[in-house]
Scaffold this motif. Structure first.
Motif, PDB file in Angstrom:
ATOM      1  N   ALA A   1       3.505   5.511  -5.737  1.00 44.11           N
ATOM      2  CA  ALA A   1       3.518   5.391  -7.194  1.00 44.11           C
ATOM      3  C   ALA A   1       2.406   6.169  -7.867  1.00 44.11           C
ATOM      4  O   ALA A   1       2.524   6.574  -9.017  1.00 44.11           O
ATOM      5  N   ILE A   2       1.336   6.390  -7.148  1.00 43.21           N
ATOM      6  CA  ILE A   2       0.146   6.928  -7.807  1.00 43.21           C
ATOM      7  C   ILE A   2       0.214   8.424  -8.047  1.00 43.21           C
ATOM      8  O   ILE A   2      -0.521   8.959  -8.878  1.00 43.21           O
ATOM      9  N   ARG A   3       1.099   9.113  -7.361  1.00 49.89           N
ATOM     10  CA  ARG A   3       1.267  10.548  -7.624  1.00 49.89           C
ATOM     11  C   ARG A   3       1.742  10.757  -9.053  1.00 49.89           C
ATOM     12  O   ARG A   3       2.761  10.190  -9.435  1.00 49.89           O
ATOM     13  N   PRO A   4       1.061  11.603  -9.803  1.00 51.36           N
ATOM     14  CA  PRO A   4       1.507  11.867 -11.172  1.00 51.36           C
ATOM     15  C   PRO A   4       2.918  12.445 -11.208  1.00 51.36           C
ATOM     16  O   PRO A   4       3.643  12.281 -12.175  1.00 51.36           O
TER      17      PRO A   4
ATOM     18  N   ALA B   1       0.821  -1.203   0.000  1.00 51.00           N
ATOM     19  CA  ALA B   1       0.000   0.000   0.000  1.00 51.00           C
ATOM     20  C   ALA B   1       0.857   1.256   0.000  1.00 51.00           C
ATOM     21  O   ALA B   1       0.550   2.219  -0.698  1.00 51.00           O
ATOM     22  N   ASP B   2       1.926   1.237   0.771  1.00 46.97           N
ATOM     23  CA  ASP B   2       2.792   2.408   0.808  1.00 46.97           C
ATOM     24  C   ASP B   2       3.406   2.663  -0.565  1.00 46.97           C
ATOM     25  O   ASP B   2       3.537   3.804  -0.996  1.00 46.97           O
TER      26      ASP B   2
ATOM     27  N   ASN C   1       5.385   6.505 -11.042  1.00 48.35           N
ATOM     28  CA  ASN C   1       4.023   6.387 -11.561  1.00 48.35           C
ATOM     29  C   ASN C   1       3.989   5.571 -12.861  1.00 48.35           C
ATOM     30  O   ASN C   1       4.667   5.915 -13.817  1.00 48.35           O
TER      31      ASN C   1
ATOM     32  N   ILE D   1       2.167   1.749  -3.458  1.00 50.33           N
ATOM     33  CA  ILE D   1       1.122   2.230  -4.360  1.00 50.33           C
ATOM     34  C   ILE D   1       0.864   3.710  -4.124  1.00 50.33           C
ATOM     35  O   ILE D   1       0.753   4.500  -5.060  1.00 50.33           O
ATOM     36  N   ALA D   2       0.802   4.093  -2.868  1.00 53.49           N
ATOM     37  CA  ALA D   2       0.546   5.495  -2.554  1.00 53.49           C
ATOM     38  C   ALA D   2       1.651   6.374  -3.117  1.00 53.49           C
ATOM     39  O   ALA D   2       1.403   7.484  -3.596  1.00 53.49           O
TER      40      ALA D   2
ATOM     41  N   PHE E   1       2.023   5.387 -15.225  1.00 52.82           N
ATOM     42  CA  PHE E   1       1.539   6.047 -16.438  1.00 52.82           C
ATOM     43  C   PHE E   1       2.439   7.208 -16.869  1.00 52.82           C
ATOM     44  O   PHE E   1       2.256   7.767 -17.948  1.00 52.82           O
TER      45      PHE E   1
ATOM     46  N   LEU F   1      -3.955  -3.687  -7.660  1.00 44.91           N
ATOM     47  CA  LEU F   1      -4.652  -2.869  -6.673  1.00 44.91           C
ATOM     48  C   LEU F   1      -5.492  -3.751  -5.755  1.00 44.91           C
ATOM     49  O   LEU F   1      -5.491  -3.602  -4.534  1.00 44.91           O
TER      50      LEU F   1
ATOM     51  N   VAL G   1      -9.504   8.379 -26.592  1.00 51.01           N
ATOM     52  CA  VAL G   1      -9.335   8.990 -25.290  1.00 51.01           C
ATOM     53  C   VAL G   1      -7.881   8.901 -24.829  1.00 51.01           C
ATOM     54  O   VAL G   1      -7.396   9.740 -24.077  1.00 51.01           O
ATOM     55  N   ARG G   2      -7.184   7.904 -25.346  1.00 49.65           N
ATOM     56  CA  ARG G   2      -5.753   7.827 -25.051  1.00 49.65           C
ATOM     57  C   ARG G   2      -4.995   8.850 -25.885  1.00 49.65           C
ATOM     58  O   ARG G   2      -3.825   9.083 -25.677  1.00 49.65           O
ATOM     59  N   LYS G   3      -5.690   9.405 -26.855  1.00 49.13           N
ATOM     60  CA  LYS G   3      -5.147  10.402 -27.819  1.00 49.13           C
ATOM     61  C   LYS G   3      -3.895   9.998 -28.547  1.00 49.13           C
ATOM     62  O   LYS G   3      -3.581   8.942 -28.854  1.00 49.13           O
TER      63      LYS G   3
END
Lengths: 222, 222
Positions: free
Chosen positions: B113-116, B107-108, B121, B110-111, B123, B170, B220-222
């Motif tokens: 990693a999820i910040r843009p 969880a830590d 991250n 993921i938290a 993505f 997730l 949408v992925r452009k």
DNA sequence: CCTCCTTTTTGAACGTGTTCAGAACTGAGT
DNA sequence: ACTCAGTTCTGAACACGTTCAAAAAGGAGG
């Protein structure tokens, strides 16, 4: 309102305003306290952590979403638009509307929310109340739709749509297009597709697979 | 190996070991530095932030996954099991195998990693290389399958499966069941369903909707 | 008004991730 | 051997979220 309540309210108000204006990370507890005219320790007397202030924010966003969605759905019904796609669009778009002022900092909030230990985590038991409220919006969205969704899907649908909404929110956080128009386009495109996709459940071959998907989803949720 | 490289390696090794043993939050930069026999500032000379050490961890996990998945897929092929469901199971299960030691602290991560803004991250463009490597595993999984997936889906499939894998990860993070057996069950159930679901694309009514879903996903992925 | 308990408030202190000015070291050129 | 530019390393310092012992304020009963 007692003096104690006033202090609590003042801290919360200042915090939420600062979250909106300068973001989550740049809003320090010291700044909140100073702006609210109390000591740091006193802010902690009312909110055990910075996360709890975020929780306050979520509650407010959610209340606003419920109100806006309700209003939009009622107006659409009055105008005779009762199809699921339209209703879904209304619910999703009003959700985006409410979150819009926080977009710049959405990522920080998500990072906070995603920790299983966080009180704000949407799947945690701490936020069961908030989740139920959000689920209720989707229940209303589905139930008011005519024609109704296929029977076998009806009971699971709100939960699945809510999950989809979480996904859309995640997409929205990463959407840097102006005004998040890509997310808007996603909603406009996905809502009718989902509504039409549901009808496929009536095709025998598809229906069988869907049954199994639902079974799996139920068994895995335990 | 130069002295500089040695120092860097020692810091990374200590960090990863501590992440595994005591978790992300409890592993302080001071502890890493002290354990590695360098000063705090020196650790920062090689890794600009604690996040970059997590990135190192991801790279390692990913390399291991690629190797294990490759091995499992080859063994299955040799035994004549080439259907997509089996291959998908192999890829997903080996992924879970590799992540298992880190579950307590997933969880830590993921938290983080999820910040843009995070380099980790999945993505973000910073992690394009890591994402490509992960995507490659799914490409191999799909391409080696016989019978092949319907043509119209073939090119998008690896990316969609990768996205599904993110979702499963997730789910896994939140899965507190012993040994994360619920996630295992999810994989066992979902893999064959997905493989069979793909065949539905050949039904005319379904195919049309799928075309539109793919169009939307691409636009949408452009 | 005083006493005594509870509620509210304070601000210094702790441990954290991170920064930075400068010290120490390294190696190539003379 | 000496210089000097670049690389590597140091540790004190900063701002942050959070804690806590103790001070202040409030209020009920005498």
């Amino acid at each position: 309102m007692s003096k104690s309540e006033q202090t609590r309210q003042r801290v919360a108000d200042v915090a939420l305003r600062m979250f909106r204006e300068v973001g989550f990370e740049k809003t320090t507890m010291r700044a909140i306290a100073s702006e609210a005219g109390v000591s740091v320790g006193n802010a902690y007397y009312y909110f055990a952590s910075k996360d709890e202030l975020v929780q306050e924010l979520y509650r407010q966003v959610q209340d606003e979403h419920a109100a806006l969605a309700e209003k939009a759905l009622t107006e659409q019904s009055a105008a005779g638009r009762t199809d699921l796609a339209s209703r879904l669009k209304a619910t999703l778009h009003t959700g985006l509307d409410v979150m819009a002022p926080y977009h710049r900092f959405g990522a920080d909030f998500i990072a906070t929310a995603i920790r299983p230990t966080s009180a704000v985590n949407p799947f945690s038991s701490d936020s069961a109340e908030a989740r139920e409220a959000s689920l209720a919006i989707f229940k209303k969205t589905v139930e008011g739709a005519k024609p109704q969704a296929p029977k076998k899907l009806r009971s699971d649908l709100p939960e699945l749509l809510w999950l989809g909404y979480m996904g859309i929110t995640l997409f929205w956080v990463y959407d840097t297009s102006e005004g998040q128009r890509r997310t808007r386009r996603l909603v406009d495109g996905a809502a009718p597709l989902m509504a039409r996709g549901l009808q496929l459940a009536r095709i025998p071959g598809v229906g069988k697979i869907i049954d199994e998907v639902l079974d799996l989803s139920r068994s895995v949720r335990k």
